[in-house]
Design a protein around this motif. Structure first.
Motif, PDB file in Angstrom:
ATOM      1  N   SER A  90      38.703  38.975  44.247  1.00  0.00           N
ATOM      2  CA  SER A  90      37.963  37.897  43.579  1.00  0.00           C
ATOM      3  C   SER A  90      36.456  38.127  43.689  1.00  0.00           C
ATOM      4  O   SER A  90      35.708  37.914  42.729  1.00  0.00           O
ATOM      5  CB  SER A  90      38.329  36.548  44.200  1.00  0.00           C
ATOM      6  N   LEU A  91      36.016  38.554  44.874  1.00  0.00           N
ATOM      7  CA  LEU A  91      34.594  38.833  45.059  1.00  0.00           C
ATOM      8  C   LEU A  91      34.125  39.933  44.114  1.00  0.00           C
ATOM      9  O   LEU A  91      33.068  39.813  43.479  1.00  0.00           O
ATOM     10  CB  LEU A  91      34.344  39.244  46.520  1.00  0.00           C
ATOM     11  N   ARG A  92      34.906  40.973  43.981  1.00  0.00           N
ATOM     12  CA  ARG A  92      34.529  42.079  43.092  1.00  0.00           C
ATOM     13  C   ARG A  92      34.417  41.608  41.642  1.00  0.00           C
ATOM     14  O   ARG A  92      33.460  41.942  40.936  1.00  0.00           O
ATOM     15  CB  ARG A  92      35.561  43.206  43.208  1.00  0.00           C
ATOM     16  N   VAL A  93      35.405  40.838  41.201  1.00  0.00           N
ATOM     17  CA  VAL A  93      35.425  40.391  39.808  1.00  0.00           C
ATOM     18  C   VAL A  93      34.290  39.398  39.524  1.00  0.00           C
ATOM     19  O   VAL A  93      33.582  39.505  38.519  1.00  0.00           O
ATOM     20  CB  VAL A  93      36.794  39.748  39.479  1.00  0.00           C
ATOM     21  N   LEU A  94      34.097  38.430  40.416  1.00  0.00           N
ATOM     22  CA  LEU A  94      33.101  37.377  40.182  1.00  0.00           C
ATOM     23  C   LEU A  94      31.679  37.919  40.277  1.00  0.00           C
ATOM     24  O   LEU A  94      30.793  37.494  39.521  1.00  0.00           O
ATOM     25  CB  LEU A  94      33.300  36.250  41.190  1.00  0.00           C
TER      26      LEU A  94
END
Length: 690
Positions: A583-587
């Motif tokens: 999620s951190l990578r995508v956001l």
């Protein structure tokens, strides 16, 4: 009743068709019969396919090695070893097909070795008996219990939604409140009072729900229209579990020092879901209302927004996420309840992929090869008819033992079933069957025993013993067109059963022995192996595979509550790390942070993956990474709250939340590795609450 009727019809047709070995049909029915007809249909197809492959391999082995028992035994051992390897590697019906291909080859080839010219006839007879048993048992089950699997799936889905609702209600409670907030008392007492106890049970229910769904269309063809939508509902539930898991662990670290007000907005919807998950409209509206209430409270003035701590944003962001995911799951569930069909094209690859364990498969292959080699050495050097039966049963037991973690426990179930079968078969063979002179009187003798065995199969604690009881009973009474079993044949068959069990148990117990603790560590290494590959992959594939590995953890076999809790805690931490890191990578890519911060995000994720590539990083390194992730989260939040563009600001806050939950998951894993809570350790963000 379905088992009894299937046995009666299969035996009658086998006698009427003058098949050589009518008892094969009897035994095949006893092995095939299942509580869920849809599962039986698929398993029957796997059994028939495995038998057909075994027939071909048997003919090849006899054609190549009929002149030498040694060469034949070597070829048979190699083939059974290959089948054991793939049966251990896969699961469910794929594994079952390899099991059949392995031991049916022994049945056909060993039986044909004294007269190699009969191998084709034996292979055809075995395939015909199996096909007869498959068709009869599947037809009887589907006709007498139509749509049973689909109804079981629907009931299980309602139960899963109730469990999700109950888990929601636990989120807004402070640890000191105690008790079951739902008043339902439906959580098992496991001795595990960590936040993972209810979550583990919820994961088990969700993945079991997906297993039932796969077979629903085979006894309810109309379910095929809803199959893809049902699969998405199952995944939405699993995704909800992931979201709740990371938040619940995070909240547990802070206790009552955290404001849980946003989570209380979810209570009404959660209560409706727990009470009646079939009434989807009010649940959907309640989650929509909760989402809007949380969002409106979060959209306060700029000053209030900047005063919120990182912990506050974690609760707000995850509460919004839970409301949104739950509403999506309820909408799809409502579509299925109202029987609207999903006309989308079905993908061949499912997000519910299954993990494999090559090390365990190789270990089981070596054990099976040793057991088969010992049996073959005895068989090839002693001309006793009982030893041929021993070789057949040895191949059966070694392939079946390979499917479980505890072969000794399986052997106990085999021994109990075989002993009971021997007792009843003795009286049937030498007291009652000599008086039987027709098919009807044969059924009078056989059916009470089959009925008792089928009742045992329907009882989980007795299922293995009950199935073995019916199978061995059929083998020992040997109903056929050519006469009854005499005492010598009966004794030889019984000795063959005992010798096969002894050899199989000895090999699986002594070859590469592994303690429950070693097995637990090995399975945890598999969890972290998935973690190292899951930071940038598909979320669906990672979640389902790592949860699948979670349910394989032999935590109950360790006999130590601390290890039991720590294993579960470490596995959930792995899920949370992978989900939040992704999620951190995508956001972060959607926010456009300053170059310095982008570089730090990339570095943290790269170092995190490298940390778990080796499987078990040092605890000190885990806590160092946890502190680094926490600092990153705070930096991201400081940058995000001053962004004027609303969409980018929202993504930035969510990215900071993902980094903070990643930090919490690392801390949770570190504490699991220590085996107990460390009173000197605090989460990095706890000062914000203080």
């Amino acid at each position: 009743m379905r088992c009894c009727l299937s046995v009666a019809i299969a035996l009658y047709l086998a006698f009427w068709l003058q098949l050589d070995n009518a008892y094969w049909a009897f035994i095949n029915v006893a092995i095939l019969i299942q509580p869920l007809p849809g599962f039986l249909v698929v398993r029957g197809f796997a059994r028939l396919t495995g038998t057909a492959v075994a027939g071909v391999v048997s003919i090849v082995l006899i054609a190549l090695f009929a002149q030498s028992y040694v060469l034949f035994s070597a070829g048979l051992i190699a083939w059974v070893g290959i089948c054991v390897f793939f049966a251990s590697l896969f699961r469910n019906n794929m594994a079952y097909g390899f099991v059949l291909a392995g031991y049916v080859t022994s049945i056909i080839a060993v039986r044909s070795m004294p007269d190699p010219t009969t191998v084709f006839d034996v292979a055809v007879a075995r395939t015909a008996e199996t096909a007869l048993a498959v068709v009869v048992s599947a037809s009887v089950s589907v006709i007498l219990a139509p749509s049973t699997t689909a109804r079981a799936y629907f009931r299980a889905r309602l139960e899963a939604f109730r469990a999700v609702g109950a888990q929601f209600l636990r989120l807004d409670r402070n640890p000191g409140e105690g008790g079951d907030p739902t008043g339902a008392g439906n959580t098992r007492s496991t001795g595990d009072e960590t936040p993972h106890a209810g979550l583990h049970e919820l994961v088990e229910k969700t993945l079991a729900l997906e297993q039932t769904r796969q077979y629903a269309r085979f006894d309810a063809p109309g379910f095929a229209e809803h199959d893809r939508l049902a699969r998405r509902v199952d995944y939405e539930l699993l995704s909800l579990v992931s979201a709740m898991a990371s938040l619940q662990v995070y909240l547990a670290k802070f206790g009552d020092r955290i404001d849980r007000t946003p989570l209380k907005e979810l209570d009404q919807a959660a209560q409706l879901m727990q009470r009646d998950p079939g009434d989807t409209q009010p649940i959907k509206q309640a989650f929509g209302h909760a989402y809007n209430s949380i969002l409106n409270a979060a959209r306060q003035g700029t000053a209030d927004r900047r005063k919120r701590s990182l912990v506050d944003w974690v609760v707000i962001s995850r509460a919004l996420d839970l409301a949104n995911r739950a509403r999506a799951a309820v909408i799809k569930h409502g579509m299925l309840v109202s029987e609207r069909s999903s006309r989308q094209k079905v993908r061949r690859d499912s997000e519910f992929s299954v993990s494999v364990d090559i090390r365990s498969a190789l270990r089981n292959t070596l054990r099976a090869a040793v057991a088969m080699t010992c049996g073959a050495a005895i068989w090839a050097t002693h001309d006793e008819p009982a030893l041929a039966g021993m070789m057949v049963l040895l191949s059966v037991f070694t392939t079946l033992f390979a499917l479980g973690d505890t072969p000794v426990a399986n052997a106990r179930g085999f021994a109990i079933g075989a002993a009971c079968a021997a007792f009843f078969a003795f009286f049937a063979d030498f007291v009652f069957l000599p008086q039987a002179n027709s098919y009807a009187t044969l059924m009078i003798v056989v059916m009470p025993v089959v009925f008792v065995g089928a009742l045992a199969m329907a009882t989980p604690a007795l299922a293995l013993s009950g199935r073995i009881f019916v199978v061995i009973f059929g083998l020992l009474i040997h109903p056929s067109n050519v006469g009854r079993t005499n005492f010598v044949t009966f004794a030889e068959n019984l000795l063959g059963v005992a010798l096969a069990i002894i050899l199989a148990v000895t090999a699986f117990s002594l070859i590469l022995p592994i303690t429950p603790r070693q097995r637990l560590r090995e399975r945890l290494a598999g969890v972290f192996g998935e973690l190292a590959k899951g930071f940038a992959g598909e979320r669906e594939r990672f979640e389902t595979r790592v949860y699948d590995r979670l349910l394989q953890l032999p935590v109950n076999a360790v006999g130590n509550n601390d290890t039991h809790v720590s294993a579960r805690q470490a596995a959930f931490a792995a899920v949370n790390m992978g989900v939040e890191a992704r999620s951190l990578r995508v956001l972060a890519t959607r926010v456009q942070f300053p170059d310095r911060l982008e570089a730090e995000i990339t570095g943290v994720l790269a170092d995190l993956q490298a940390l778990f590539d080796a499987g078990y990083p040092a605890v000190a390194d885990v806590f160092a990474m946890q502190a680094r992730a926490n600092r990153l989260a705070q930096d991201m939040l400081d940058q995000a709250v001053v962004i004027d563009h609303r969409r980018r600001r929202r993504f930035g806050i969510r990215a900071a939340v993902a980094a903070e939950l990643l930090s919490a998951a690392l801390a949770d894993y570190g504490l699991a590795r220590r085996g107990a809570e460390d009173p000197g350790f605090q989460l990095g963000g706890i000062s914000d609450v203080a």
